[in-house]
Design an enzyme around this catalytic site. Structure first.
Site, short mmCIF file in Angstrom:
data_model
loop_
_atom_site.label_atom_id
_atom_site.label_comp_id
_atom_site.label_asym_id
_atom_site.label_seq_id
_atom_site.Cartn_x
_atom_site.Cartn_y
_atom_site.Cartn_z
N TYR A 63 0.87 -1.18 0.00
CA TYR A 63 0.00 0.00 0.00
C TYR A 63 0.91 1.23 0.00
O TYR A 63 1.58 1.54 0.98
CB TYR A 63 -0.91 0.04 1.23
N PHE A 214 -13.19 -5.43 1.53
CA PHE A 214 -14.29 -4.65 0.96
C PHE A 214 -15.58 -4.88 1.75
O PHE A 214 -16.66 -5.10 1.17
CB PHE A 214 -14.52 -5.00 -0.52
N LEU A 216 -17.41 -2.83 3.16
CA LEU A 216 -18.38 -1.78 2.85
C LEU A 216 -18.60 -1.66 1.34
O LEU A 216 -19.24 -0.73 0.87
CB LEU A 216 -17.89 -0.42 3.41
N GLY A 217 -18.01 -2.57 0.58
CA GLY A 217 -18.17 -2.54 -0.86
C GLY A 217 -16.93 -2.09 -1.59
O GLY A 217 -16.88 -2.11 -2.81
N GLY A 218 -15.92 -1.63 -0.86
CA GLY A 218 -14.66 -1.24 -1.52
C GLY A 218 -14.66 0.22 -1.93
O GLY A 218 -15.23 1.06 -1.25
N PHE A 219 -14.04 0.49 -3.07
CA PHE A 219 -13.78 1.89 -3.46
C PHE A 219 -15.05 2.70 -3.67
O PHE A 219 -15.07 3.91 -3.47
CB PHE A 219 -12.90 1.92 -4.72
N THR A 220 -16.11 2.04 -4.10
CA THR A 220 -17.41 2.71 -4.16
C THR A 220 -18.33 1.98 -3.20
O THR A 220 -18.79 0.88 -3.47
CB THR A 220 -18.01 2.65 -5.59
N PRO A 221 -18.57 2.57 -2.02
CA PRO A 221 -19.32 1.83 -1.00
C PRO A 221 -20.71 1.37 -1.46
O PRO A 221 -21.30 1.93 -2.39
CB PRO A 221 -19.41 2.84 0.15
N1 LIG Z 1 -6.66 -9.14 0.83
C1 LIG Z 1 -6.98 -8.31 -0.14
O1 LIG Z 1 -6.80 -8.60 -1.30
C2 LIG Z 1 -7.59 -6.98 0.19
C3 LIG Z 1 -8.23 -6.25 -0.82
C4 LIG Z 1 -8.79 -5.03 -0.49
C5 LIG Z 1 -8.73 -4.54 0.80
N2 LIG Z 1 -8.09 -5.27 1.77
C6 LIG Z 1 -8.09 -4.80 3.18
O2 LIG Z 1 -9.44 -4.64 3.56
C7 LIG Z 1 -9.62 -3.35 4.15
C8 LIG Z 1 -11.02 -2.86 3.88
O3 LIG Z 1 -11.25 -2.70 2.50
P1 LIG Z 1 -11.37 -1.29 1.80
O4 LIG Z 1 -10.88 -0.21 2.69
O5 LIG Z 1 -10.77 -1.42 0.46
O6 LIG Z 1 -12.92 -1.18 1.52
P2 LIG Z 1 -14.19 -0.94 2.46
O7 LIG Z 1 -13.81 -1.00 3.89
O8 LIG Z 1 -15.24 -1.83 1.96
O9 LIG Z 1 -14.62 0.53 2.05
C9 LIG Z 1 -13.75 1.61 2.08
C10 LIG Z 1 -14.44 2.74 1.34
O10 LIG Z 1 -15.61 3.11 2.05
C11 LIG Z 1 -15.54 4.48 2.43
N3 LIG Z 1 -16.12 4.56 3.76
C12 LIG Z 1 -15.64 4.01 4.89
N4 LIG Z 1 -16.46 4.26 5.93
C13 LIG Z 1 -17.48 4.99 5.43
C14 LIG Z 1 -18.64 5.56 6.00
N5 LIG Z 1 -18.91 5.40 7.28
N6 LIG Z 1 -19.50 6.25 5.19
C15 LIG Z 1 -19.22 6.39 3.88
N7 LIG Z 1 -18.13 5.87 3.27
C16 LIG Z 1 -17.26 5.18 4.05
C17 LIG Z 1 -14.09 4.85 2.38
O11 LIG Z 1 -13.94 6.22 2.05
P3 LIG Z 1 -13.39 7.28 3.13
O12 LIG Z 1 -11.91 7.11 3.18
O13 LIG Z 1 -13.81 8.59 2.55
O14 LIG Z 1 -14.06 6.99 4.43
C18 LIG Z 1 -13.59 3.97 1.24
O15 LIG Z 1 -13.87 4.58 -0.01
C19 LIG Z 1 -8.53 -2.49 3.50
O16 LIG Z 1 -8.26 -1.35 4.25
C20 LIG Z 1 -7.39 -3.48 3.41
O17 LIG Z 1 -6.69 -3.49 4.63
C21 LIG Z 1 -7.54 -6.47 1.48
#
Ligand SMILES: NC(=O)c1ccc[n+]([C@@H]2O[C@H](COP(=O)([O-])OP(=O)(O)OC[C@H]3O[C@@H](n4cnc5c(N)ncnc54)[C@H](OP(=O)(O)O)[C@@H]3O)[C@@H](O)[C@H]2O)c1
Length: 308
Positions: A63, A214, A216-221
């Site tokens: 990252y 993901f 919360l759904g990832g890059f687009t929640p």
């Molecule tokens: N093993 C793998 O291949 C893999 C792949 C992807 C991710 N990961 C891990 O999984 C973790 C979680 O995944 P992720 O961060 O990609 O996706 P996520 O947790 O599903 O969603 C993150 C997205 O949601 C937004 N968000 C978070 N809280 C929110 C809220 N309360 N209201 C509105 N929007 C909100 C964030 O934007 P804001 O920053 O604006 O809040 C960001 O755009 C990562 O941090 C990483 O450590 C692992």
């Protein structure tokens, strides 16, 4: 402040962690590449997470690359004794930000050393071996024996305490368990993306943590009318309901929602105290099969084999 202990705990390797943790991927720059616009804000998110009781943080040295781990070190080192930092290896970033397979013994060894150096640790608590067999980013069959054996060797050297698998199929998990103790599985899963329903239940029976990425759904929640309606009826936000549904889904699910904002972090941690009435769970259970959901998740959709 929310008491996140209300969400309970689960075993991760030889540690017990709270089920509400934090995923640090969003702390790097756009596209998980380069530095964030506001480094002080990233540091503040991490400090707020730990101050709120989070003791499970998910990261990777790819990252940034390196950036997220360096921010974690700046914000939290020396680490409190109960903090479990989970990292992942198996990919390397190109100069253009691309995500490339890097799972030779040499690649994995240098990835472990990069994580140790940038996090400021002598040993990594948990290392997920992240697979990239699928042409479209998702899990696909392929032999995991050679990279896992290389990781076991690093574990034998005391550099890695526990091993997890990421983006793995049931067969790869079974093959992996014949080679090493597997502490956790980290695959894509959320209200709208439920390919791992059966896997989660068998891992629960086996006492293995399942950590949905993901959540919360990832890059687009996640966006869903049903989700918004349930949230409104409970006086909660859709993201809180999505997290509470995961906590309700199975006892071995550990959450690592990602955010770059202290406000969103607080909102997400408050899901620990949100109770879902069974009728609402029934409505939420139907979301994956309905058409009202948009869940664009770059890791799954990007056919360049992106990995996070
Ligand atoms: N093993 C793998 O291949 C893999 C792949 C992807 C991710 N990961 C891990 O999984 C973790 C979680 O995944 P992720 O961060 O990609 O996706 P996520 O947790 O599903 O969603 C993150 C997205 O949601 C937004 N968000 C978070 N809280 C929110 C809220 N309360 N209201 C509105 N929007 C909100 C964030 O934007 P804001 O920053 O604006 O809040 C960001 O755009 C990562 O941090 C990483 O450590 C692992």
């Amino acid at each position: 402040m929310t008491n996140i202990s209300k969400a309970g705990t689960f075993q991760l390797g030889d540690r017990t962690v709270k089920r509400l943790g934090y995923g640090a991927m969003q702390l790097a720059g756009p596209g998980v590449f380069g530095p964030p616009k506001d480094r002080a804000a990233a540091v503040a998110v991490l400090r707020e997470a730990v101050a709120s009781g989070v003791n499970h943080i998910d990261t990777s040295d790819y990252y940034g690359p390196h950036v997220t781990n360096q921010i974690i070190r700046e914000a939290l080192h020396p680490y409190s004794r109960d903090l479990v930092i989970v990292t992942k290896i198996g990919a390397r970033r190109g100069k253009d930000g691309s995500w490339n397979v890097a799972n030779s013994a040499e690649d994995l060894t240098s990835a472990v050393h990069d994580n140790l150096r940038n996090l400021g640790l002598d040993a990594l608590d948990v290392v997920n071996l992240r697979f990239m067999f699928g042409a479209h980013g998702g899990p696909a069959e392929g032999s995991i024996e050679a990279p896992l054996a290389a990781l076991v060797k690093l574990q034998g050297q005391g550099l890695v305490r526990h091993i997890g698998l990421s983006n793995a199929t049931r067969k790869q998990i079974d093959d992996g368990r014949a080679i090493a103790d597997i502490a956790c599985v980290q695959n894509q899963y959320n209200l709208a993306h439920r390919d791992d329903d059966a896997l989660i239940d068998t891992l629960a029976a086996e006492g293995i943590a399942y950590v949905p990425f993901f959540p919360l759904g990832g890059f687009t929640p996640l966006q869903s009318t049903a989700l918004s309606d349930v949230a409104k009826s409970l006086g909660a936000t859709p993201m809180q309901v999505a997290l509470a549904w995961l906590l309700h889904r199975a006892p071995n699910i550990l959450l690592i929602p990602g955010t770059s904002s202290v406000g969103h972090l607080r909102e997400n941690l408050a899901a620990a105290t949100l109770k879902l009435p069974s009728g609402k769970v029934g409505v939420l259970d139907q979301i994956a099969s309905s058409t009202g959901v948009a869940s664009h998740t770059a890791g799954a959709d990007d056919d360049r084999g992106s990995v996070h």
